[in-house]
Motif scaffolding. Structure first.
Motif, PDB file in Angstrom:
ATOM      1  N   GLU A  97      48.943  42.740  34.461  1.00  0.00           N
ATOM      2  CA  GLU A  97      50.315  42.668  34.951  1.00  0.00           C
ATOM      3  C   GLU A  97      50.318  41.990  36.319  1.00  0.00           C
ATOM      4  OE1 GLU A  97      51.908  46.580  35.114  1.00  0.00           O
ATOM      5  OE2 GLU A  97      51.783  46.922  32.942  1.00  0.00           O
ATOM      6  N   ASN A  98      51.386  41.263  36.591  1.00  0.00           N
ATOM      7  CA  ASN A  98      51.526  40.648  37.907  1.00  0.00           C
ATOM      8  C   ASN A  98      51.516  41.720  38.992  1.00  0.00           C
ATOM      9  OD1 ASN A  98      51.796  38.282  36.502  1.00  0.00           O
ATOM     10  ND2 ASN A  98      53.946  37.940  37.019  1.00  0.00           N
ATOM     11  N   GLY A  99      50.823  41.430  40.078  1.00  0.00           N
ATOM     12  CA  GLY A  99      50.766  42.366  41.191  1.00  0.00           C
ATOM     13  C   GLY A  99      49.543  43.257  41.193  1.00  0.00           C
ATOM     14  N   GLN A 100      48.808  43.310  40.087  1.00  0.00           N
ATOM     15  CA  GLN A 100      47.588  44.114  40.052  1.00  0.00           C
ATOM     16  C   GLN A 100      46.540  43.526  40.994  1.00  0.00           C
ATOM     17  OE1 GLN A 100      46.916  44.077  35.658  1.00  0.00           O
ATOM     18  NE2 GLN A 100      46.700  46.286  35.872  1.00  0.00           N
ATOM     19  N   THR A 101      45.742  44.392  41.593  1.00  0.00           N
ATOM     20  CA  THR A 101      44.667  43.941  42.471  1.00  0.00           C
ATOM     21  C   THR A 101      43.325  44.415  41.918  1.00  0.00           C
ATOM     22  OG1 THR A 101      44.944  45.898  43.881  1.00  0.00           O
ATOM     23  CG2 THR A 101      46.106  43.882  44.537  1.00  0.00           C
ATOM     24  N   PHE A 102      42.317  43.582  42.075  1.00  0.00           N
ATOM     25  CA  PHE A 102      40.983  43.877  41.573  1.00  0.00           C
ATOM     26  C   PHE A 102      39.933  43.394  42.571  1.00  0.00           C
ATOM     27  CE2 PHE A 102      43.611  43.170  37.798  1.00  0.00           C
ATOM     28  CZ  PHE A 102      43.300  44.262  36.996  1.00  0.00           C
ATOM     29  N   MET A 139      32.552  36.917  46.239  1.00  0.00           N
ATOM     30  CA  MET A 139      32.848  38.330  46.027  1.00  0.00           C
ATOM     31  C   MET A 139      33.991  38.733  46.950  1.00  0.00           C
ATOM     32  SD  MET A 139      28.939  39.822  45.918  1.00  0.00           S
ATOM     33  CE  MET A 139      29.481  41.484  45.538  1.00  0.00           C
ATOM     34  N   GLY A 140      34.960  39.496  46.411  1.00  0.00           N
ATOM     35  CA  GLY A 140      36.075  39.901  47.250  1.00  0.00           C
ATOM     36  C   GLY A 140      37.145  40.626  46.465  1.00  0.00           C
ATOM     37  N   THR A 141      38.393  40.441  46.892  1.00  0.00           N
ATOM     38  CA  THR A 141      39.537  41.103  46.275  1.00  0.00           C
ATOM     39  C   THR A 141      40.586  40.061  45.924  1.00  0.00           C
ATOM     40  OG1 THR A 141      39.136  43.001  47.728  1.00  0.00           O
ATOM     41  CG2 THR A 141      41.212  42.969  46.526  1.00  0.00           C
ATOM     42  N   LEU A 142      41.186  40.207  44.753  1.00  0.00           N
ATOM     43  CA  LEU A 142      42.213  39.266  44.312  1.00  0.00           C
ATOM     44  C   LEU A 142      43.457  40.005  43.844  1.00  0.00           C
ATOM     45  CD1 LEU A 142      42.366  39.378  40.950  1.00  0.00           C
ATOM     46  CD2 LEU A 142      40.270  38.049  41.142  1.00  0.00           C
ATOM     47  N   LYS A 143      44.552  39.244  43.743  1.00  0.00           N
ATOM     48  CA  LYS A 143      45.821  39.778  43.256  1.00  0.00           C
ATOM     49  C   LYS A 143      46.330  38.895  42.133  1.00  0.00           C
ATOM     50  CE  LYS A 143      50.523  40.950  44.801  1.00  0.00           C
ATOM     51  NZ  LYS A 143      51.432  40.992  45.982  1.00  0.00           N
ATOM     52  N   VAL A 144      46.734  39.506  41.029  1.00  0.00           N
ATOM     53  CA  VAL A 144      47.242  38.763  39.881  1.00  0.00           C
ATOM     54  C   VAL A 144      48.650  38.256  40.191  1.00  0.00           C
ATOM     55  CG1 VAL A 144      47.824  38.857  37.430  1.00  0.00           C
ATOM     56  CG2 VAL A 144      45.877  40.177  38.296  1.00  0.00           C
TER      57      VAL A 144
END
Length: 242
Positions: free
Chosen positions: A110-115, A207-212
């Motif tokens: 879903e849009n807005g998810q972070t991983f 390596m890091g954090t992203l947002k959909v």
């Protein structure tokens, strides 16, 4: 009702991604295999045996990862049904020993998810060859001019690699929240036909954090990888929920 349920199960299975974790044991044949000069190609041949059969051509991505072990793992992603027997037979024929784990994932986002993410990529750009209609791949984040001060050189490398990753993220439905990268190696591959250096493997681990930002594009990126040289251990975008 049973037919509808059966069809739904089939559709769900077709949408699943299969993951294989090949954990090599410490043995002389394993060390010889992992020390082979043509290891990326050897692993490519190995993981292709996870295909359902010889006529299957599903996308397979893989990445070598130590995972705090003294001997590397091979993480494999297959976007179709896998053939465990073919893979095990290939490992046995190579005289290798390994523990193998399997799991499945349904790639719904879903849009807005972070991983949290990990990506070993091959950042390059195409450069035209003078006097020719062809082009060759040039590695990014490589500064050969020894006269440039180290601090300035690091800024150039960081800028090039960040620009490459941000561009790929935008085209694949996500944005980078934060990221570290580790340059691993870069070497040229000689073209047999032309007898010239024309291909590059430029290994960089992000390596890091992203947002959909676009769930459809992001799903495609997860399924098909990012960048070039996917058959040789690059491009698999691994994610973990925060």
């Amino acid at each position: 009702m049973r037919l509808i349920l059966f069809l739904n199960i089939i559709r769900m299975c077709q949408n699943m991604i299969n993951f294989i974790n090949i954990k090599f044991e410490q043995s002389i044949p394993n060390f010889h295999f992992l020390g082979d000069a043509n290891l990326p190609y050897k692993i490519h041949q190995l993981v292709e045996c996870a295909q359902k059969d010889e006529n299957s051509h599903a996308r397979i991505l893989w990445r070598m990862d130590s995972l705090n072990r003294s001997i590397p793992n091979i993480l494999v992603q297959v976007n179709s049904e896998i053939n465990k027997e073919r893979l095990l037979s290939k490992i046995k024929n190579l005289n290798l020993t390994a523990n193998i784990e399997y799991k499945m994932l349904e790639p719904n986002f879903e849009n807005g998810q972070t991983f949290m993410f990990k990506l070993r990529a091959n950042p390059t750009k195409a450069m035209p060859v003078l006097g020719s209609k062809t082009s060759k791949r040039i590695p990014l984040g490589v500064v050969k001019d020894k006269s440039i001060p180290c601090e300035e050189k690091n800024k150039i490398i960081y800028t090039e690699l960040k620009k490459w990753l941000d561009s790929k993220a935008k085209n694949h439905g996500f944005s980078i929240i934060n990221c570290d990268f580790f340059k691993e190696d870069c070497h040229e591959l000689e073209s047999i036909l032309q007898g010239k250096f024309s291909s590059y493997f430029n290994s960089v681990l992000f390596m890091g954090t992203l947002k959909v930002t676009d769930a459809v594009l992001f799903k495609h990126a997860i399924q098909n990888g990012i960048g070039s040289a996917k058959s040789f251990g690059f491009g698999m975008l691994s994610i973990k929920r925060i």
